[in-house]
Write a protein that holds these residues in place. Structure first.
Motif, PDB file in Angstrom:
ATOM      1  N   LYS A 102       0.828  -1.188   0.000  1.00 17.27           N
ATOM      2  CA  LYS A 102       0.000   0.000   0.000  1.00 17.27           C
ATOM      3  C   LYS A 102       0.871   1.249   0.000  1.00 17.27           C
ATOM      4  O   LYS A 102       1.885   1.301   0.690  1.00 17.27           O
ATOM      5  CB  LYS A 102      -0.877  -0.006   1.269  1.00 17.27           C
ATOM      6  N   ARG A 103       0.510   2.227  -0.859  1.00 17.04           N
ATOM      7  CA  ARG A 103       1.234   3.493  -0.824  1.00 17.04           C
ATOM      8  C   ARG A 103       0.879   4.230   0.455  1.00 17.04           C
ATOM      9  O   ARG A 103      -0.250   4.187   0.903  1.00 17.04           O
ATOM     10  CB  ARG A 103       0.790   4.374  -1.991  1.00 17.04           C
ATOM     11  N   GLN A 132       0.979   7.507   0.794  1.00 16.88           N
ATOM     12  CA  GLN A 132       0.220   8.712   0.473  1.00 16.88           C
ATOM     13  C   GLN A 132      -0.107   8.648  -1.016  1.00 16.88           C
ATOM     14  O   GLN A 132       0.766   8.400  -1.827  1.00 16.88           O
ATOM     15  CB  GLN A 132       1.096   9.940   0.742  1.00 16.88           C
ATOM     16  N   VAL A 133      -1.394   8.821  -1.363  1.00 18.88           N
ATOM     17  CA  VAL A 133      -1.754   8.838  -2.776  1.00 18.88           C
ATOM     18  C   VAL A 133      -1.797  10.292  -3.215  1.00 18.88           C
ATOM     19  O   VAL A 133      -2.620  11.076  -2.753  1.00 18.88           O
ATOM     20  CB  VAL A 133      -3.112   8.156  -3.012  1.00 18.88           C
ATOM     21  N   GLN A 190      -4.511  10.590  -8.071  1.00 20.16           N
ATOM     22  CA  GLN A 190      -5.971  10.752  -7.967  1.00 20.16           C
ATOM     23  C   GLN A 190      -6.559  11.086  -9.337  1.00 20.16           C
ATOM     24  O   GLN A 190      -7.578  10.536  -9.748  1.00 20.16           O
ATOM     25  CB  GLN A 190      -6.311  11.889  -6.988  1.00 20.16           C
ATOM     26  N   ARG A 201      -9.217   3.853  -8.037  1.00 18.29           N
ATOM     27  CA  ARG A 201      -8.619   4.467  -6.847  1.00 18.29           C
ATOM     28  C   ARG A 201      -7.946   3.423  -5.980  1.00 18.29           C
ATOM     29  O   ARG A 201      -6.869   3.645  -5.436  1.00 18.29           O
ATOM     30  CB  ARG A 201      -9.683   5.179  -6.017  1.00 18.29           C
ATOM     31  N   GLY A 221      -3.828   3.065  -5.369  1.00 21.81           N
ATOM     32  CA  GLY A 221      -3.442   3.136  -3.965  1.00 21.81           C
ATOM     33  C   GLY A 221      -2.364   2.119  -3.606  1.00 21.81           C
ATOM     34  O   GLY A 221      -1.793   2.154  -2.532  1.00 21.81           O
ATOM     35  N   TYR A 222      -2.099   1.203  -4.539  1.00 20.36           N
ATOM     36  CA  TYR A 222      -1.075   0.194  -4.288  1.00 20.36           C
ATOM     37  C   TYR A 222       0.059   0.355  -5.282  1.00 20.36           C
ATOM     38  O   TYR A 222      -0.101   0.953  -6.328  1.00 20.36           O
ATOM     39  CB  TYR A 222      -1.665  -1.208  -4.444  1.00 20.36           C
TER      40      TYR A 222
END
Lengths: 314, 358
Positions: free
Chosen positions: B11-12, B14-15, B20, B344, B348-349
């Motif tokens: 998982k990141r 911060q996206v 986005q 999204r 996010g990954y």
């Protein structure tokens, strides 16, 4: 004397109607029960039901085969549930939003396909299908009173009631049932015990999908000869409420379902005999009581610990 | 020797904004592809279909203004969703709150119809706000008092309000001259004024824009907005910091309901001029999708609402020109939402090559 006859007839009517009305609620609630025990909250129940009702109608109307219609309705139930499963299990998207999206998708797609298939016709001119016939019990249905109440239904109704002990046995007396319940309580422990968390959750979603699909089939093929947009009218949501108020236990779910079914059968009867109560109040009763039942039942029920949470391996 | 590695998905932290926007772009592209398939399956030419959608939405000034007219209730219901979802309150009762607002506004008009318009206008809007707010308050109180999920009560209240409306329309408010369940038309003097000559653009959209500004300031610049966002991002921590969670829940629901109520008021007095059961084409539900598309940002709601308002008109034009059912728009809305959620989640990954640790 005549009054006596009338009341008996009314009681028989109400009882028989209640059993019919309970059918889709029971099927959907039992499906949701298994799914939720695995930790996945299928908030897309209403939409899944609606899609299956539509597919059941469409296939029956196009092919003339009720059996095929019901089969395809349950497959539609599986497919829609798999979309939900993919989002909540694999992508780990918030399950509330996913369920809402599924409901909106079903509303939109069924309306679009319905209009595409029967565009030139107004809603009243859409083709009719034959309704699933009642199971023919030779001697039993001749029994006075009881015959009419218990032995005048189609096979989906009997399936809905017979499936309760089966699901109870599956959840509480088989290894796989225990594993599924374990996923809903503590997926991490299940994972460490070597259970395939994702795989088993998908299985629970698929089993739930079949049952919700059958409940959708009952709503179209099993009870009326036509389909109309939004025909599930909140019964998916009601099944969702029933699972919560039923404390995730098969027997209590049956009890809560019967409560709603009697309520609905009763209000239909009241409407039918023309008592001077505005019909809007009668029709709104199930939704009102859904809130009341939640208020009363919430304090006495406990959800699976990990319900609605995606599982991330540490 | 080549370092034998394996891939890991993680998982990141911060996206970023870039991702986005990328997610939004991917979602819209994927939705366009599915839309093409649906248009094609309904027996129309894909290129013609898309041209009709665009022409019907934004083809000329007249059509564009109509899309703004459609966007007006959607801005309100979109904002109603933003304020609730920012606080992680799952209000999906915007549709019912819209009707509750319209009904209360109509009641004010029906009861105080003799007052001069200058006084009656603000009273009608106040009525719409109160009606929607009350219908939003009920689930909040039930949640606070009995811990029943807002999502369930709001769904049920959406059904219940329509039966209450139906009762009023078949009795006290019924137009005796009409076969349908609807009220008599609202007097010409109480119609919301049109402010652009030759269009149906009424002052409702100005109220919607002002509301957007207010919600923006409330959420981003006020202590209350900070509390709402903190409440939404982490329930446990805020409880620990001593926020009054019940107060936030109730405030979110009341403001959300009030905004939805304004949508109903503006549609009733600006467009339909009769109260009936179909003054909303599912605007409450569309508002949820708009808010998600806008990333729960008030200003972005305006753009998303214009986009969907255009889509609604485009779909009607599509039906006229190609015969593809206008119901396409409901399907597209949900498809956009699903693709948005998935893209999204995916951005996010990230996939990283990591050295094999054994």
């Amino acid at each position: 004397m005549i009054i006596d006859l009338l009341t008996t007839a009314i009681i028989i009517n109400v009882l028989s109607a209640a059993i019919r009305i309970a059918t889709p609620l029971l099927l959907a609630a039992m499906g949701e029960l298994i799914t939720e025990h695995s930790g996945i909250m299928n908030l897309g129940l209403e939409g899944t039901m609606l899609t299956s009702a539509f597919i059941g109608f469409l296939v029956t109307e196009q092919t003339g085969s009720m059996g095929l219609g019901i089969l395809m309705a349950s497959i539609a139930g599986i497919l829609v549930s798999l979309i939900l499963g993919f989002f909540s299990i694999t992508l780990k998207v918030d399950q509330t939003i996913t369920g809402l999206a599924i409901n909106l998708l079903a509303s939109g797609l069924t309306l679009f396909w319905f209009r595409s298939a029967y565009l030139q016709l107004s809603t009243n001119d859409t083709p009719l299908i034959e309704v699933l016939p009642d199971v023919n019990f030779p001697l039993l249905k001749e029994i006075p009173y009881i015959g009419e109440v218990l032995f005048s239904h189609n096979f989906l109704t009997y399936l809905a009631f017979l499936i309760i002990p089966v699901i109870w046995f599956f959840l509480y007396r088989t290894k796989m049932g225990l594993q599924i319940r374990c996923l809903g309580e503590d997926p991490q422990v299940a994972d460490m015990a070597g259970i395939n968390v994702g795989g088993l959750r998908y299985l629970a979603v698929v089993i739930g999908g079949v049952l919700v699909g059958l409940s959708g089939a009952f709503i179209s093929v099993g009870s009326v000869e036509r389909f109309f947009p939004e025909m599930t009218a909140g019964r998916g949501w009601l099944a969702f409420v029933i699972v919560i108020a039923g404390n995730w236990k098969p027997a209590r779910i049956l009890f809560v379902t019967l409560f709603f079914a009697f309520l609905d059968a009763f209000q239909l009867q009241v409407q039918g005999v023309g008592v001077k109560i505005p019909y809007q109040i009668l029709l709104g009763l199930p939704y009102f009581f859904a809130i009341v039942v939640m208020i009363v039942g919430r304090a006495r029920s406990r959800a699976p610990e990990a319900l609605g949470e995606a599982y991330h391996r540490e | 020797m080549i370092n034998k590695g394996k891939f890991r998905i993680e998982k990141r932290d911060q996206v970023g904004v870039g991702f986005q926007i990328l997610a939004l772009f991917i979602a819209l592209l994927a939705s366009a592809i599915v839309t093409a398939i649906l248009i094609n399956s309904a027996g129309a030419d894909i290129r013609e279909g898309f041209i009709a959608l665009y022409e019907g939405a934004f083809g000329n000034w007249k059509k564009f203004s109509e899309s703004l007219v459609k966007a007006t209730p959607l801005i309100f219901t979109g904002l109603a969703t933003v304020i609730a979802f920012q606080g992680r309150v799952w209000n999906i009762g915007q549709e019912g709150q819209l009707y509750a607002g319209a009904m209360m506004a109509y009641w004010v008009y029906f009861t105080f119809g003799d007052l001069p318009p200058g006084i009656l206008y603000p009273l009608i809007f106040l009525g719409g706000i109160i009606g929607g707010a009350l219908w939003g308050l009920i689930p909040a109180v039930i949640k606070a008092r009995y811990d029943v999920d807002v999502i369930i009560t709001t769904v049920m209240l959406n059904y219940i309000i329509l039966y209450i409306l139906s009762w009023f329309l078949s009795g006290p408010w019924r137009d005796p001259a009409s076969y349908y369940q609807q009220t008599t038309p609202i007097s010409e003097s109480m119609k919301l004024p049109v402010f652009v000559e030759g269009t149906r653009l009424h002052i409702g959209i100005l109220v919607a824009l002002v509301s957007t500004a207010i919600i923006y300031i409330l959420l981003k610049k006020s202590p209350l907005g900070y509390e709402i966002r903190a409440f939404g991002s982490n329930l446990v921590a805020t409880k620990f910091q001593g926020f009054n969670t019940t107060a936030i829940l109730i405030i979110c629901m009341v403001i959300s309901g009030a905004l939805a109520g304004l949508a109903g008021t503006s549609e009733l007095f600006g467009i339909h001029q009769r109260l009936k059961a179909d003054i909303s084409l599912g605007y409450g539900y569309t508002g949820i999708i708009i808010a998600m598309l806008a990333g729960l940002e008030p200003i972005a709601v305006i753009l998303a609402a214009i986009f969907f308002g255009g889509l609604i008109n485009g779909a009607f034009f599509l039906q006229i020109t190609t015969g593809v059912p206008a119901a396409l728009v409901q399907a597209i809305q949900a498809i956009v939402l699903l693709f948005l959620l998935s893209s999204r989640a995916i951005v996010g990954y990230r996939i990283r090559r990591v050295a094999d640790d054994n």
